[in-house]
Design a protein around this motif. Sequence first.
Motif, PDB file in Angstrom:
ATOM      1  N   GLY A   1       0.893  -1.289  -0.067  1.00 60.53           N
ATOM      2  CA  GLY A   1       0.106  -0.042  -0.176  1.00 60.53           C
ATOM      3  C   GLY A   1       0.991   1.156   0.248  1.00 60.53           C
ATOM      4  N   LEU A   2       1.961   1.355  -0.692  1.00 63.63           N
ATOM      5  CA  LEU A   2       2.826   2.334  -0.629  1.00 63.63           C
ATOM      6  C   LEU A   2       2.971   2.873  -2.337  1.00 63.63           C
ATOM      7  CD1 LEU A   2       5.588   0.809   1.257  1.00 63.63           C
ATOM      8  CD2 LEU A   2       4.037   2.410   2.180  1.00 63.63           C
ATOM      9  N   LEU A   3       3.276   4.510  -2.192  1.00 60.60           N
ATOM     10  CA  LEU A   3       3.296   5.100  -3.547  1.00 60.60           C
ATOM     11  C   LEU A   3       5.052   5.244  -3.647  1.00 60.60           C
ATOM     12  CD1 LEU A   3       1.482   6.336  -5.581  1.00 60.60           C
ATOM     13  CD2 LEU A   3       1.663   8.248  -4.572  1.00 60.60           C
ATOM     14  N   ARG A   4       5.248   4.552  -4.791  1.00 58.69           N
ATOM     15  CA  ARG A   4       7.106   4.741  -4.933  1.00 58.69           C
ATOM     16  C   ARG A   4       7.354   5.115  -6.142  1.00 58.69           C
ATOM     17  NH1 ARG A   4      11.246  -0.449  -4.246  1.00 58.69           N
ATOM     18  NH2 ARG A   4      12.990   0.928  -4.681  1.00 58.69           N
ATOM     19  N   LEU A   5       8.219   6.153  -6.323  1.00 58.13           N
ATOM     20  CA  LEU A   5       8.783   6.725  -7.523  1.00 58.13           C
ATOM     21  C   LEU A   5       9.719   5.693  -8.173  1.00 58.13           C
ATOM     22  CD1 LEU A   5       9.106   9.372  -8.969  1.00 58.13           C
ATOM     23  CD2 LEU A   5      10.974  10.320  -7.412  1.00 58.13           C
ATOM     24  N   PHE A   6       9.549   5.924  -9.741  1.00 56.32           N
ATOM     25  CA  PHE A   6      10.472   5.213 -10.416  1.00 56.32           C
ATOM     26  C   PHE A   6      10.967   6.279 -11.731  1.00 56.32           C
ATOM     27  CE2 PHE A   6       7.646   1.979  -8.575  1.00 56.32           C
ATOM     28  CZ  PHE A   6       8.507   0.883  -8.492  1.00 56.32           C
ATOM     29  N   ARG A   7      12.214   5.967 -12.135  1.00 55.21           N
ATOM     30  CA  ARG A   7      12.647   6.673 -13.242  1.00 55.21           C
ATOM     31  C   ARG A   7      12.868   5.668 -14.293  1.00 55.21           C
ATOM     32  NH1 ARG A   7      18.112   9.437 -11.632  1.00 55.21           N
ATOM     33  NH2 ARG A   7      18.705   7.058 -11.557  1.00 55.21           N
ATOM     34  N   ASP A   8      12.274   6.035 -15.615  1.00 55.00           N
ATOM     35  CA  ASP A   8      12.513   4.991 -16.709  1.00 55.00           C
ATOM     36  C   ASP A   8      13.144   5.757 -17.863  1.00 55.00           C
ATOM     37  OD1 ASP A   8      11.787   2.991 -15.214  1.00 55.00           O
ATOM     38  OD2 ASP A   8       9.591   3.603 -15.857  1.00 55.00           O
ATOM     39  N   ASP A   9      13.957   5.333 -18.584  1.00 57.53           N
ATOM     40  CA  ASP A   9      14.249   5.993 -19.971  1.00 57.53           C
ATOM     41  C   ASP A   9      12.864   5.670 -20.742  1.00 57.53           C
ATOM     42  OD1 ASP A   9      16.308   6.413 -22.364  1.00 57.53           O
ATOM     43  OD2 ASP A   9      14.858   4.936 -22.958  1.00 57.53           O
ATOM     44  N   PHE A  10      12.733   7.021 -21.409  1.00 52.59           N
ATOM     45  CA  PHE A  10      11.505   7.169 -22.147  1.00 52.59           C
ATOM     46  C   PHE A  10      11.375   6.342 -23.357  1.00 52.59           C
ATOM     47  CE2 PHE A  10       8.886   9.139 -25.833  1.00 52.59           C
ATOM     48  CZ  PHE A  10       7.805   9.126 -25.003  1.00 52.59           C
ATOM     49  N   ALA A  11      12.165   5.654 -23.921  1.00 55.68           N
ATOM     50  CA  ALA A  11      11.985   4.515 -24.835  1.00 55.68           C
ATOM     51  C   ALA A  11      11.500   3.391 -23.978  1.00 55.68           C
ATOM     52  CB  ALA A  11      13.356   4.183 -25.395  1.00 55.68           C
ATOM     53  N   ALA A  12      11.973   3.125 -22.909  1.00 53.50           N
ATOM     54  CA  ALA A  12      11.532   2.015 -22.207  1.00 53.50           C
ATOM     55  C   ALA A  12       9.942   2.206 -21.694  1.00 53.50           C
ATOM     56  CB  ALA A  12      12.422   1.592 -21.202  1.00 53.50           C
ATOM     57  N   PHE A  13       9.814   3.408 -21.042  1.00 48.64           N
ATOM     58  CA  PHE A  13       8.497   3.641 -20.702  1.00 48.64           C
ATOM     59  C   PHE A  13       7.505   3.807 -21.791  1.00 48.64           C
ATOM     60  CE2 PHE A  13       5.204   7.097 -19.852  1.00 48.64           C
ATOM     61  CZ  PHE A  13       4.878   6.666 -18.222  1.00 48.64           C
ATOM     62  N   GLU A  14       7.522   4.201 -22.836  1.00 47.15           N
ATOM     63  CA  GLU A  14       6.668   4.143 -23.991  1.00 47.15           C
ATOM     64  C   GLU A  14       6.500   2.732 -24.476  1.00 47.15           C
ATOM     65  OE1 GLU A  14       5.897   6.252 -28.267  1.00 47.15           O
ATOM     66  OE2 GLU A  14       7.858   5.959 -27.756  1.00 47.15           O
ATOM     67  N   PHE A  15       7.595   1.985 -24.463  1.00 45.65           N
ATOM     68  CA  PHE A  15       7.430   0.464 -24.858  1.00 45.65           C
ATOM     69  C   PHE A  15       6.448  -0.110 -23.864  1.00 45.65           C
ATOM     70  CE2 PHE A  15       8.689  -3.939 -25.010  1.00 45.65           C
ATOM     71  CZ  PHE A  15       8.524  -4.330 -26.288  1.00 45.65           C
ATOM     72  N   ALA A  16       6.674  -0.020 -22.808  1.00 43.75           N
ATOM     73  CA  ALA A  16       5.878  -0.934 -21.520  1.00 43.75           C
ATOM     74  C   ALA A  16       4.355  -0.329 -21.861  1.00 43.75           C
ATOM     75  CB  ALA A  16       6.520  -0.404 -20.264  1.00 43.75           C
ATOM     76  N   TYR A  17       4.161   1.235 -21.579  1.00 44.23           N
ATOM     77  CA  TYR A  17       2.803   1.561 -21.759  1.00 44.23           C
ATOM     78  C   TYR A  17       1.956   1.709 -23.152  1.00 44.23           C
ATOM     79  CZ  TYR A  17       2.984   2.613 -16.746  1.00 44.23           C
ATOM     80  OH  TYR A  17       3.145   2.682 -15.297  1.00 44.23           O
ATOM     81  N   GLY A  18       2.817   2.075 -24.085  1.00 48.58           N
ATOM     82  CA  GLY A  18       2.342   2.344 -25.353  1.00 48.58           C
ATOM     83  C   GLY A  18       2.206   1.199 -26.218  1.00 48.58           C
ATOM     84  N   PHE A  19       3.271   0.154 -26.021  1.00 45.80           N
ATOM     85  CA  PHE A  19       3.289  -1.104 -26.750  1.00 45.80           C
ATOM     86  C   PHE A  19       2.727  -2.217 -26.011  1.00 45.80           C
ATOM     87  CE2 PHE A  19       5.670   1.762 -29.144  1.00 45.80           C
ATOM     88  CZ  PHE A  19       5.650   1.569 -30.489  1.00 45.80           C
ATOM     89  N   GLN A  20       3.409  -2.439 -24.764  1.00 44.77           N
ATOM     90  CA  GLN A  20       2.976  -3.797 -24.290  1.00 44.77           C
ATOM     91  C   GLN A  20       1.620  -3.696 -23.646  1.00 44.77           C
ATOM     92  OE1 GLN A  20       6.600  -4.408 -22.023  1.00 44.77           O
ATOM     93  NE2 GLN A  20       6.720  -6.314 -22.843  1.00 44.77           N
ATOM     94  N   GLU A  21       1.047  -2.610 -22.983  1.00 47.47           N
ATOM     95  CA  GLU A  21       0.005  -2.117 -22.329  1.00 47.47           C
ATOM     96  C   GLU A  21      -0.869  -1.531 -23.143  1.00 47.47           C
ATOM     97  OE1 GLU A  21      -0.415  -0.913 -18.585  1.00 47.47           O
ATOM     98  OE2 GLU A  21       0.556  -2.559 -17.642  1.00 47.47           O
ATOM     99  N   ASN A  22      -0.439  -1.048 -24.475  1.00 42.12           N
ATOM    100  CA  ASN A  22      -1.417  -0.815 -25.548  1.00 42.12           C
ATOM    101  C   ASN A  22      -2.096   0.511 -25.136  1.00 42.12           C
ATOM    102  OD1 ASN A  22      -2.509  -1.107 -28.040  1.00 42.12           O
ATOM    103  ND2 ASN A  22      -4.379  -1.771 -27.545  1.00 42.12           N
ATOM    104  N   ARG A  23      -1.456   1.485 -24.552  1.00 42.24           N
ATOM    105  CA  ARG A  23      -2.204   2.666 -24.121  1.00 42.24           C
ATOM    106  C   ARG A  23      -1.755   3.864 -24.871  1.00 42.24           C
ATOM    107  NH1 ARG A  23      -3.447   2.523 -17.969  1.00 42.24           N
ATOM    108  NH2 ARG A  23      -2.966   0.152 -17.342  1.00 42.24           N
ATOM    109  N   THR A  24      -2.597   4.975 -25.105  1.00 37.87           N
ATOM    110  CA  THR A  24      -2.509   6.081 -25.679  1.00 37.87           C
ATOM    111  C   THR A  24      -1.550   6.954 -24.727  1.00 37.87           C
ATOM    112  OG1 THR A  24      -4.175   6.127 -27.211  1.00 37.87           O
ATOM    113  CG2 THR A  24      -2.993   8.208 -27.042  1.00 37.87           C
ATOM    114  N   ILE A  25      -0.502   7.459 -25.175  1.00 33.34           N
ATOM    115  CA  ILE A  25       0.379   8.439 -24.437  1.00 33.34           C
ATOM    116  C   ILE A  25       0.055   9.870 -24.853  1.00 33.34           C
ATOM    117  CG2 ILE A  25       2.606   9.031 -23.399  1.00 33.34           C
ATOM    118  CD1 ILE A  25       3.435   6.338 -23.689  1.00 33.34           C
ATOM    119  N   ARG A  26      -0.502  10.915 -24.197  1.00 33.54           N
ATOM    120  CA  ARG A  26      -0.537  12.320 -24.627  1.00 33.54           C
ATOM    121  C   ARG A  26       0.397  13.259 -23.666  1.00 33.54           C
ATOM    122  NH1 ARG A  26      -5.905  10.257 -24.701  1.00 33.54           N
ATOM    123  NH2 ARG A  26      -6.710  10.208 -26.927  1.00 33.54           N
ATOM    124  N   GLY A  27       0.924  14.338 -24.274  1.00 28.25           N
ATOM    125  CA  GLY A  27       1.915  14.976 -23.468  1.00 28.25           C
ATOM    126  C   GLY A  27       1.741  16.449 -23.562  1.00 28.25           C
TER     127      GLY A  27
END
Length: 633
Positions: A61-87
Amino acid sequence: MKYVKQALVLSLAIWASIAEADTGRRLEFLYINANEGSASGGHAALKLDQQVFHFQHVEPGLLRLFRDDFAAFEFAYGFQENRTIRGHSIEVAEDFFIALRGAFTRRLLIQNQQFAALQALYDDQALISGLQNPGTARHLPLKALGYFLSEYRAGESPASVADAYSTSSASPQLMQLRQAIGNEFGADFLAGKRLQTWQILRSIKPDLSVTITDLSDDNFKVADASFARRYRDQILNLAALDVLHAAMPPSGESLIRAALPEFQLKPTQLGKLAKFRQCLFNDLVKLMRSRRTDWGFPLLVGMARLHALDDSIASGYLTVLDRSRQIPDQPQNASVDADTLPSALQYTQQVFNAAASQLNDAEELDERGYAELELSATALKQLHRPTDGKQQPLKLPPLTTTPTRAATAELVNLPLSTAELARYERKIAEQIDTYQDRLLDLYDYQLLSRNCVTEIFRVINQTLASVAGREALETPSQASRRLLGGYIDEQGLNIIPFLAYARVADEYRVGTSFERLPYREQQRRELYRHAPEWQVDLQESNPLSSSIYHWNDTDAAFLFFTQDQIWPRPLMGSLNLAVAGGQALYGLFSWPWDEGENLHKSLKGIFVSLPELLFCNIRKGSFPGLLPGVTKP
């Protein structure tokens, strides 16, 4: 978020080829839309150059901070999890950008230290339990020892290990290393070092004088190595010395060998590997005087690499340590089927060629460059594995960031009484409870008051307050309007990701906005180039006929994709709800043998299907086995 780690490991091998050039000073507020799974209500993140900072809900039940390379972040959320990323992109001053990045980085490092301290307490508890209960499983995983052994039992002398290996199987490389160490430090040096290591191990005790004070998200705490860490380091040191004493060669399955054209080495490349080998040999001799407490780990890795390098030089083909994590049937294993194998091979070949190009450079090969070569060669060899002829998908285990092939070691009893161990166990349990309570006070996750959005604004506003503190007549809100164009607090409707994204557009000085399409939508648009849109839409409207999506065991069962259509959505949603109900009924009967897995998935299916009745969409399908650079159509 369970796909991020897999994407991060892969990004270590591909970072050089996919990182974007970015020299401007801007921050980007990212909104990731909803999907089934983690962050089902959407997610938020802050991108600073190519680093993405974001908060995630973790146990307990904790909120933890993570730091990712954007390429890895986009691959995980935009490709593997198939989500639209807006900015939204906001231009900021150089000094504020540096201060903001420093604030997020500092909080990340402090949190990592605090969570590592909690894990160390758990490790201490497990070790004490193992020492206190001799009848239970008493094995300790030791990293890098798996290149030589599968099991290890330490004793007061190395004779039990050495006797298992005959002189004919002794490693010439380790015999040479042993001789060099004797020449440098004396003939009795290794025997004395092992005796000293054994004595240190036997003298280790838990430190009960440690008191857990109030934790802070802004202060580092200097902590000594934990009981379990000191114990594990000394057993690993003993194991490394015993391997050296017995002159054991690494096991054949721990090395990557293949007579592939890509692995063939030119004379100049062989010369560069030979020079690196000599530097490594000299470093291993110097390591014997190292002041680090875990010197056994680099010693094991270095000794295994000596064999790989000599094998490369002798055969003319590259040999490296296997960098895959050997855990059968683990969920993180990616799959590559016959359709995607050619593109996967092509992409991995490009990554390997980039790493192997270092053997042609004028600069000397260093440890980092050789590690990249190991990693990419392991990935390439995985894709060249023979199949059984039944067209079964290749299962690819994750790659490790360091050569950590593990072996198990039996616990070595310490001269501690049963009463002492029981006292230590009670004290450690108290420390764990206290530390967890302090972490909950500091990082407690609350859906409506402390979540992935509120913490981003909180860190931004804390940084603004520190900047305003240097200006005698300026308040934090005034500093925010000067530096960002407006002020946003971390309360009210700002706690909802998509509303926070809209608020950023209204308040901050947004220069540009962008949208990155999810994987499935990118592939649909590619199909439009080869077939009429109505035909593609019809085929891809459901998982039964889709050529892009194939059902996976992380998604609940459903019948229609509803994000592509708005007006038919309630009808499609009702059918999806019926499918989820059917899975729930099946889950009631399958409970005894699937431990409620189908019932749990059906509840997820019901949760994401109900909004579809009201024209809202959450579920979009996911692609957990997707690899970077590999596309379906």
